[in-house]
Design an enzyme around this catalytic site. Structure first.
Site, PDB file in Angstrom:
ATOM      1  CD  GLU A 147      -3.746   6.332   1.965  1.00 52.86           C
ATOM      2  OE1 GLU A 147      -2.830   6.082   1.177  1.00 52.86           O
ATOM      3  OE2 GLU A 147      -4.247   5.474   2.708  1.00 52.86           O
ATOM      4  CG  ASP A 159     -10.785   2.250   0.011  1.00 55.73           C
ATOM      5  OD1 ASP A 159     -10.298   2.351   1.146  1.00 55.73           O
ATOM      6  OD2 ASP A 159     -10.187   1.733  -0.941  1.00 55.73           O
TER       7      ASP A 159
END
Length: 254
Positions: free
Chosen positions: A181, A16
């Site tokens: 997302e 991420d």
């Protein structure tokens, strides 16, 4: 001149990624899930050689990870720089709370992070920060019905106490991939771009992008562009399940 390099630039667990540039230095944060210290931080001047810097979360007052199960805790971290301060936003899934931690660069080159967090009153995960004209906006993933439908939502917040000033409002349902997302808002040449992840965090993961002339949308998809990047159905690629991404400007601005 192109410098030779070999991927991955950072080996090990660095999921991420989110990057911000301050002057000539890039700062990178990564998710750390249930582990202390939380939210790893690295810096670089060339995007190839990275030096670890003090992690963001070291205290329970910042994030309580004592009850975090495997693969819970901190994920989908975002770092931004505004008014001479760093702001990191994320969700602690073990508490199901999204929050912001502010940091200031010290004379030693490290960042001093606040002991207390700014808790947000949003029902969702994967929050993103966007600043414009002195205002603060948060984009995040949230359920919009009892059927489990997800969408990217946006709210304007008070950066001091985290209270919501406007919204939240749905700004994108994605391209149709599951579990949209990981949103990030980027503005370039009077156009807003919404970068997202879709397809679930498995082999269907992909990066998609949308654009709009307004911060509040509508954000439009282009079939000629999306998915922007994916290794879905490419079994020969060494890196799989690629979804979360971030965009940033280097020193060579055009």
């Amino acid at each position: 001149m192109v410098t030779a390099y070999t991927n991955p630039i950072l080996r090990g667990m660095h999921p991420d990624p989110s990057i911000v540039r301050v002057a000539d230095t890039f700062y990178l944060v990564n998710s750390t899930f249930e582990y202390y210290p939380g939210i790893s931080l690295s810096k670089s001047t060339d995007l190839l050689n990275w030096t670890p810097v003090n992690s963001v979360i070291t205290k329970k007052s910042q994030a309580d990870l004592t009850q975090a199960k495997s693969n819970e805790g901190i994920f989908a971290v975002c770092i931004r720089y505004f008014n001479n301060a760093f702001y990191v936003i994320t969700t602690n899934f073990a508490e199901f709370k999204s929050f912001i931690i502010r940091g200031v660069l010290t004379d030693t080159g490290e960042i001093h992070w606040d002991d207390e967090r700014i808790t947000l009153n949003i029902q969702g995960i994967d929050p993103d920060l966007y600043f414009e004209n002195g205002r603060t906006y948060v984009e995040f993933t949230g359920y919009i019905d009892d059927k489990g439908t997800k969408a990217i939502q946006q709210a304007e917040i008070n950066l001091i106490d985290g209270s919501i000033l406007h919204g939240p409002k749905v700004i994108s349902y994605g391209t149709g991939g599951r579990d949209i997302e990981g949103p990030h808002i980027i503005k370039k040449d009077h156009t807003y771009y919404l970068l997202t992840a879709e397809g679930g965090t498995g082999i269907g993961h992909m990066i998609t992008i949308f654009k709009s002339s307004s911060l509040w949308g509508p954000f439009n998809d282009s079939e000629q562009i999306n998915p922007l990047f994916t290794n879905r159905d490419r079994a020969n690629e060494p890196l799989q399940n690629i979804g979360h991404a971030d965009l940033f400007q280097d020193q060579q601005q055009n």
